[in-house]
Design an enzyme around this catalytic site. Structure first.
Site, PDB file in Angstrom:
ATOM      1  CG  ASN A  10      -1.961   1.079   1.359  1.00 33.24           C
ATOM      2  OD1 ASN A  10      -1.759   2.816   0.562  1.00 33.24           O
ATOM      3  ND2 ASN A  10      -2.444   1.837   2.786  1.00 33.24           N
ATOM      4  CE  LYS A  12       0.008   3.263   4.646  1.00 31.67           C
ATOM      5  NZ  LYS A  12       0.157   3.718   6.081  1.00 31.67           N
ATOM      6  CG  HIS A  98      -6.078   2.583   5.334  1.00 31.97           C
ATOM      7  ND1 HIS A  98      -5.509   3.338   5.984  1.00 31.97           N
ATOM      8  CD2 HIS A  98      -4.428   1.520   5.443  1.00 31.97           C
ATOM      9  CE1 HIS A  98      -4.465   2.675   6.991  1.00 31.97           C
ATOM     10  NE2 HIS A  98      -3.999   1.411   5.917  1.00 31.97           N
ATOM     11  CD  GLU A 100      -2.930   5.390   6.730  1.00 33.96           C
ATOM     12  OE1 GLU A 100      -2.887   5.634   5.405  1.00 33.96           O
ATOM     13  OE2 GLU A 100      -1.320   5.365   7.313  1.00 33.96           O
ATOM     14  CD  GLU A 168      -4.137  -2.398   7.326  1.00 28.06           C
ATOM     15  OE1 GLU A 168      -2.799  -2.711   6.922  1.00 28.06           O
ATOM     16  OE2 GLU A 168      -4.068  -0.968   7.335  1.00 28.06           O
ATOM     17  N   GLY A 174       2.453   2.029  10.860  1.00 27.00           N
ATOM     18  CA  GLY A 174       3.364   3.039  10.627  1.00 27.00           C
ATOM     19  C   GLY A 174       3.977   3.794  12.259  1.00 27.00           C
ATOM     20  CB  SER A 214       4.557  -1.958  12.113  1.00 28.24           C
ATOM     21  OG  SER A 214       5.153  -0.685  11.873  1.00 28.24           O
TER      22      SER A 214
END
Ligand code: PGA
Length: 254
Positions: A10, A12, A98, A100, A168, A174, A214
């Site tokens: 991904n 991003k 996701h 985010e 996730e 991250g 991660s």
């Protein structure tokens, strides 16, 4: 049927056009000369590079995914990209829900549900992301959060080997903090049980459930050997060609 192992990058909002081109070209060459066994390599690029990316996919073994899709088919929705548009350029996968997007762009479970539906109608495989925040884990409600997100995303959805789930934990994305393989396995097993209860054994057994947060060459092996972890949704480490190749090699050799 043995479920597929999916190594999904991904990106991003990273890489320029020329960096993408260079990466995709090298990844296409790398996979072309390799026996990938039951491993699928998916690269989720920014929307602007998808057409370029599917061009490489057509000539190689990689698959391409989008990172988001509109819940509408077409029309006056400025700035949006629809599932039929993704289909027309042969995009195979699309990430939805996701954390985010949930955090910064207001994607709700209802929206994820609508996006799941529209992707299925267009024969694009949704990668449905779910996962708890640190506060939720510390409050001991991880399982409730995950089950609620599953119920929301899959409301009135028929599944037929055409959906992938990514667990996730938000606190691991991250941050350099990975869930331990045991922590991840516990939730993956919960997800698989939920699939058995709400669909059936066959669907649950065939669905790939990815772990994200991660993931890197140093920890991917321990995660992938867990019985219910069927791949990774990888952010930071997927931007690096060397790391991506290493993770694919580990998955293929397991
Ligand atoms: P990360 O991101 O690997 O950089 O933690 C994973 C993701 O957000 O999908």
């Amino acid at each position: 049927m043995m479920r597929r192992i999916i190594i999904a990058g991904n990106w991003k909002m990273n890489k320029t056009y020329s960096e993408s081109e260079e990466f995709l070209s090298e990844m296409a060459n790398f996979t072309e000369t390799k026996d990938l066994k039951n491993v699928d390599v998916v690269i989720c690029t920014p929307a602007l590079y998808l057409k370029l990316a599917t061009g490489f996919a057509a000539k190689s073994k990689i698959f391409i995914g989008a990172q988001n899709v509109s819940n509408f088919d077409f029309g006056a929705y400025t700035g949006e990209i629809s599932a039929p548009m993704l289909k027309a350029i042969e995009c195979s996968f699309c990430i939805i829900g996701h954390s985010e997007r949930r955090k910064y762009f207001g994607d709700t479970d209802d929206l994820v549900n609508a996006k799941l539906k529209i992707l299925q109608q267009n024969k694009i495989i949704p990668i449905v992301c779910i996962g708890e925040t640190l506060e939720e884990r510390e409050a001991g409600i991880t399982e409730d959060v995950v089950v609620n997100q599953l119920e929301g995303a899959f409301r009135n959805i028929t599944v037929n080997n055409d959906v992938v789930i990514a667990y996730e934990p938000v606190w691991a994305i991250g941050t350099g903090k990975t869930a331990t393989p045991a922590q991840a396995q516990e939730i993956h097993s919960l997800i698989r049980s939920w699939l058995i209860e709400n669909y059936n054994h066959e669907i649950a057994e065939n669905m790939s459930i990815l772990y994200g947060g991660s993931v890197k060459p140093d920890n991917i092996r321990e995660l992938l050997i867990q019985p219910d972890i069927d791949g990774g949704l990888i952010g930071g480490a997927s931007l690096d060609m060397g790391k991506m190749k290493e993770m694919i090699n580990i998955a293929v050799e397991l």
